[in-house]
Design an enzyme around this catalytic site. Structure first.
Site, short mmCIF file in Angstrom:
data_model
loop_
_atom_site.label_atom_id
_atom_site.label_comp_id
_atom_site.label_asym_id
_atom_site.label_seq_id
_atom_site.Cartn_x
_atom_site.Cartn_y
_atom_site.Cartn_z
CB CYS A 172 29.20 46.22 -10.81
SG CYS A 172 27.42 46.49 -10.97
CD GLU B 2 -2.63 -1.19 2.64
OE1 GLU B 2 -2.60 -0.18 3.38
OE2 GLU B 2 -3.37 -2.16 2.83
CB CYS C 259 25.08 45.32 -8.27
SG CYS C 259 25.98 43.85 -8.77
CE LYS D 1 9.34 7.18 7.34
NZ LYS D 1 8.36 8.01 8.00
CB CYS E 165 27.22 43.88 -13.69
SG CYS E 165 27.43 42.89 -12.21
CG ASP F 138 3.59 12.58 5.02
OD1 ASP F 138 3.41 12.28 6.22
OD2 ASP F 138 4.51 13.31 4.63
CB CYS G 185 22.77 44.45 -11.06
SG CYS G 185 24.18 45.22 -11.86
CE1 TYR H 86 -4.26 3.13 8.28
CE2 TYR H 86 -4.11 4.75 6.51
CZ TYR H 86 -3.96 4.41 7.85
OH TYR H 86 -3.52 5.34 8.74
CE LYS I 200 4.39 5.17 7.38
NZ LYS I 200 4.22 6.57 7.72
S1 IVH Z 1 -1.50 0.59 8.76
C1 IVH Z 1 -0.88 -1.62 12.42
N1 IVH Z 1 -1.54 1.57 6.33
O1 IVH Z 1 1.57 5.34 9.00
C2 IVH Z 1 -1.15 -0.88 11.22
N2 IVH Z 1 -0.77 2.98 8.08
O2 IVH Z 1 3.81 4.67 10.83
C3 IVH Z 1 -0.97 0.56 11.38
N3 IVH Z 1 -0.13 5.22 7.34
O3 IVH Z 1 -0.06 5.63 12.07
C4 IVH Z 1 -1.32 1.41 10.28
N4 IVH Z 1 -0.59 4.93 5.23
O4 IVH Z 1 -0.80 7.15 10.12
C5 IVH Z 1 -1.25 1.81 7.61
N5 IVH Z 1 -1.65 2.28 4.13
C6 IVH Z 1 -1.37 2.53 5.41
C7 IVH Z 1 -0.87 3.78 5.85
C8 IVH Z 1 -0.57 3.96 7.20
C9 IVH Z 1 -0.15 5.78 6.14
C10 IVH Z 1 0.36 5.90 8.56
C11 IVH Z 1 -0.58 5.82 9.74
C12 IVH Z 1 0.20 5.13 10.81
C13 IVH Z 1 1.60 5.37 10.40
C14 IVH Z 1 2.50 4.30 10.95
#
Ligand code: IVH
Length: 677
Positions: free
Chosen positions: A415, A116, A412, A318, A435, A120, A430, A230, A118
Site C-alpha cells: 500500500c 544405538e 509497505c 540414517k 492495507c 551427531d 505497515c 560406543y 547415531k
Molecule cells: S560406531 C566401526 N557408534 O558415525 C564402527 N559410530 O558414520 C564405527 N557415530 O565415525 C563407529 N554414533 O562419528 C558408532 N553409536 C555410534 C555412533 C557412531 C555416532 C559416528 C562416528 C562415526 C560415524 C560413522
C-alpha cells in the site's frame, strides 16, 4: 609434613575430586554442593602450587586447559577408526541383514543386534595405558588423526584414570566415542558468541568440532562438551565376548554411555527402534542423525570382517537430513495480518527431511543483519517438525564479490504507506489498517480452521473478494450473496453455494473461537480460551479494566494492554458489532471440567511466589478440590515454596510434609490439564 604424606594427601584429593566430577558429569547425580567442590578443588590447587613437582597432567586441576599449541601433532591410531556404510530406508536395513546371512552362508542365522543412537558430533579415540589417559585424537583419515589430548582432558566426563573395577586395568585400551554439544548448551554458546561479536555456529556438530580443534585448550575448556562412548579399538589385557559385555564395562571404568542403547533379536525390532527414533529424535536434548546397528557377538564380527573403510557387522540407519545448504535466489517481503513486514528467502529448491523446501523465513531486519544474509548467498537451511524452514547461517566462503547488504523497504510494498518500528519491537510494521494485504491476512485468519472454521474460504478466494471490492473486513463476509461469488472468475454455482453455507454455518461458534478469530495482537488460541472462560461476552470483556485483566492467571500486562488497545479502536468495535448483528452466536463457554486431583488435600504456600500470586495459587487448589491454609501442621499434605521460604519450609521438613517448588506444583496442574485437552 613429609613427602610421602603430601603425596598421599594429593592422591586422596584427586581421587575424591574425580569421583565428584564423575558423579556430576557422567552420572548426573552430584552429592556435594558446588561450593564444597570448590573447596576441595582449591585445597588441591594450593598443594600443587606449593609442590609443583607433584603436578601430573592427569590431575583434575589440569582440566582447565594447558598452554596453547602452535599446531596439532598427529597420532597414529593403534587400530584404524572405521567409518560406517549407510542405509536410508527399511529396505536397505533388510539388505544389511541379507549380506550378513550371505557372508555367514546361513539364511537362518540367529543374530543379536545392538541398536544405538547415531550421535551427531565428532568421533574421537582415547588411549589409556595401565589405566591412565595418555592421549586422544580425532578420526582423521581413519589411520592417523590429530592429537587433541590437551583439549580432551578438559572434558569432565572423560575419565583421566580408569575407575577401579573387578577388571584389572588393561595394559592398553583405546575407547572410541562421540563428542557432542547438547541443544540447550548450543543455544547458550551461540548467544555468548554473539554477545562478544563472534559469529555463531551453524549447528551443534560444527560447534563441537570447532571447539575440539582449538589450539588453545582454555577455549575448549570453556565450551560445554559432552561425550558418549560406543566402541573399542585396541584392547591389550582385556577381552570381551560381546558388545553388550563391553558396553557394561564402560560405565564401571567411568565412561558415559548412551542410555538409549537396546539389544534386539530380529531385524524387525531394529526397524521398530529406527522408527521410534525417527519420530522422537526432537525429544532428545542432543542431536542424532540416525541409528547405528551393530552385531553384538564379537566372534561373529570377526567372521564377518571389514571392507576397506567400513565393517560388515555394522551399519548406520540414517534419518532424513534436517539441515542442508542451498542458494538464496531472492528475498521477498510478506505482509502479515498485524502489518508485520516479514522478509522471506526464495531458495533454490532443496530437499530437507523428505520435503522440498523453496522458501524460508528470515524473521526481521535484525535477524538479517545479525546473520548478514544477502541475495545470492549459499546458506545452511533447516527445518524441524512442522516449523517453517529457517536460514541458519551464511557460508561466507561462497559469497559473491558483488553481493549487497539487504535492507527491508521503508514503505509497505503493497500500500506504500510508511512502515515503522515501534519502541524496541524488532518488527517493522505497515501501520495502515486499510492495507489490502493486512485485510486479506486478517480475513484468512478469521476463516481458518481453529478460528471460525469457514470451509472453502482460502487465500485465493479471499484475494478475489478483496480485489473486487466485495469485502473489506471480516464483517462483510456475512453480507455476501451467492451471486457475488458466481460473478467472480473461476467460481461456479456449486462452490458459491457451498461457501455461503459455510459462512452461515460458522456463525454458530464459541466465544473463544470468535475472540481468537478477531486476530487481536498477542491473543492466541489458549489466551482466547482463558478469556472466554472469564467473560461471557464481548460487552463484559470490552468494559474490563487493565488491572482486572492482569489479575487473571496466565494473562500478563502485554496481553492485557493489547485487549485494551483493540477495543479502544472504534473501527474494531464496529466490525465486532457488525459480526454480532449478523447473527454470530455461542453457547455460554463450557468450562473445562477440572479434575479434582487435590480432593481433600491441604496445601500451604510460603515464601515469595514468582509464578503466581498467593490468591491465584489458593484458587487453583480450591478449583481442584483441595484446601489452602496458612500454617503447617501434621495435617498438611503439601507445602509449596517460593523464594526465601523460611520457617514454614523448615517445619514441613521436620514433620516430613512433602515440599514442592512452584514449578513442580505447576507441572502437576499442567500435566493433568494436557491430559484432558
Ligand atoms: S560406531 C566401526 N557408534 O558415525 C564402527 N559410530 O558414520 C564405527 N557415530 O565415525 C563407529 N554414533 O562419528 C558408532 N553409536 C555410534 C555412533 C557412531 C555416532 C559416528 C562416528 C562415526 C560415524 C560413522
Amino acid at each position: 609434613m613429609n613427602q610421602a604424606k603430601i603425596i598421599g594427601q594429593i592422591k586422596k584429593l584427586r581421587t575424591e575430586i574425580e569421583a565428584h566430577n564423575h558423579r556430576y558429569y557422567v552420572l548426573d547425580n552430584p552429592i556435594i554442593s558446588d561450593s564444597e567442590f570448590d573447596k576441595l578443588f582449591r585445597q588441591l590447587q594450593n598443594l600443587e602450587a606449593k609442590y609443583p613437582e607433584l603436578i601430573s597432567p592427569n590431575s583434575p586441576t589440569q582440566r582447565v586447559g594447558a598452554v596453547p599449541l602452535s599446531a596439532f601433532q598427529t597420532i597414529k591410531h593403534k587400530m584404524p577408526m572405521l567409518s560406517l556404510s549407510n542405509a536410508f530406508n527399511s529396505g536397505e536395513l533388510r539388505d544389511f541383514q541379507q549380506q550378513i546371512f550371505r557372508k555367514l552362508s546361513d539364511e537362518n542365522a540367529k543374530i543379536r543386534y545392538a541398536c544405538e543412537p547415531k550421535l551427531d558430533g565428532l568421533a574421537v579415540s582415547l588411549l589409556y595405558k595401565n589405566g591412565q589417559f595418555v592421549s586422544g585424537a580425532t578420526r582423521g583419515d581413519g589411520n592417523v588423526g590429530e592429537d587433541i589430548t590437551q583439549n580432551l582432558r578438559t572434558i569432565r566426563s572423560i575419565p583421566l584414570h580408569l575407575r577401579e573395577t573387578e577388571i584389572p586395568a588393561p595394559k592398553m585400551l583405546e575407547i572410541r566415542g562421540e563428542v557432542f554439544i547438547k541443544k540447550g548448551d548450543f543455544q547458550k554458546l551461540n548467544e555468548s558468541q554473539l554477545s562478544v561479536g563472534d559469529s555463531p555456529f551453524a549447528n551443534p556438530r560444527n560447534a563441537a568440532a570447532g571447539s575440539l580443534r582449538q589450539l588453545d585448550p582454555k577455549i575448549t575448556a570453556s565450551r560445554p562438551l559432552s561425550i558418549f562412548c560406543y566402541e573399542v579399538g585396541i584392547s591389550d589385557g582385556v577381552e570381551f565376548r560381546s558388545h553388550q559385555a563391553f558396553l557394561e564395562a564402560l560405565p564401571k571404568w567411568g565412561f558415559a554411555v548412551s542410555p538409549l542403547i537396546e539389544f534386539v533379536d530380529s531385524i524387525g525390532d531394529v526397524m521398530k527402534f529406527y522408527e521410534k527414533w525417527t519420530e522422537n529424535r526432537d525429544s532428545l536434548d542432543y542431536e542424532i542423525d540416525g541409528i547405528v546397528i551393530k552385531v553384538d557377538d564379537y566372534f561373529l564380527r570377526q567372521k564377518l570382517g571389514v571392507r576397506s573403510r567400513s565393517p560388515r557387522w555394522a551399519i548406520a540407519g540414517k534419518f532424513p537430513a534436517i539441515q542442508t545448504t542451498t542458494k538464496i535466489l531472492n528475498i521477498s517481503v510478506q505482509i502479515g495480518r498485524t502489518g508485520a513486514l516479514t522478509p522471506v528467502a526464495e531458495l533454490e529448491p532443496v530437499e530437507i527431511g523428505g520435503v522440498i523446501v523453496s522458501r524460508a523465513t528470515l524473521h526481521n531486519q535484525d535477524e538479517i543483519d545479525r546473520k548478514d544474509i544477502r541475495v545470492g548467498d549459499t546458506v545452511f537451511v533447516q527445518r524441524a517438525g512442522d516449523v517453517i524452514p529457517e536460514v541458519v547461517k551464511v557460508v561466507l566462503e561462497k559469497r559473491q564479490n558483488n553481493s549487497q547488504k539487504f535492507k527491508l523497504p521503508q514503505n509497505c510494498p503493497i500500500c506504500n504507506h510508511a512502515a515503522i518500528r515501534e519502541g524496541d519491537d524488532a518488527v517493522l510494521r505497515c501501520i495502515n489498517a486499510e492495507c489490502p494485504a493486512q485485510i486479506k491476512r486478517r480475513i484468512e485468519h478469521f476463516a481458518s480452521k481453529n478460528a471460525m472454521d469457514i470451509d472453502g474460504l482460502g487465500p485465493k478466494i479471499v484475494e478475489q473478494l478483496v480485489e473486487n471490492g466485495l469485502i473489506s473486513s471480516v464483517a462483510d463476509l456475512f453480507n455476501l450473496k451467492k451471486i457475488d461469488i458466481v460473478n467472480l472468475d473461476r467460481q461456479g454455482e456449486l462452490s458459491a453455494k457451498n461457501l455461503i453455507e459455510s459462512i452461515e454455518k460458522s456463525k454458530n461458534t464459541t466465544f473463544g473461537r470468535f475472540l481468537f478469530a478477531l486476530g487481536i495482537r498477542n491473543i492466541g488460541e489458549h489466551t482466547a480460551r482463558i478469556l472466554s472462560e472469564k467473560y461471557p461476552n464481548v460487552e463484559s470483556l470490552k468494559s474490563s479494566k487493565l488491572e482486572e485483566l492482569i489479575d487473571i492467571f496466565e494473562i500478563g500486562d502485554i496481553v492485557a494492554q493489547s485487549i485494551i488497545d483493540f477495543f479502544a479502536d472504534q473501527t474494531n468495535v464496529q466490525i465486532v458489532d457488525a459480526c454480532l448483528n449478523a447473527g454470530i452466536i455461542w453457547k455460554p463457554e463450557e468450562k473445562a471440567e477440572i479434575p479434582q486431583i487435590f480432593e481433600g488435600k491441604i496445601f500451604v504456600f510460603t515464601g515469595a511466589l514468582q509464578q503466581f500470586t498467593r490468591d491465584q495459587a489458593k484458587q487453583m487448589v480450591r478449583e481442584r478440590g483441595g484446601k489452602a491454609t496458612g500454617s503447617v501442621s501434621k495435617k498438611t499434605d503439601f507445602v509449596v515454596i517460593g523464594e526465601n521460604a523460611g520457617n514454614k519450609a523448615e517445619k514441613a521438613k521436620k514433620l516430613g510434609v512433602k515440599i514442592l517448588t512452584e514449578e513442580e506444583f505447576l507441572a502437576i496442574i499442567n500435566f493433568v490439564r494436557k491430559g484432558i485437552e
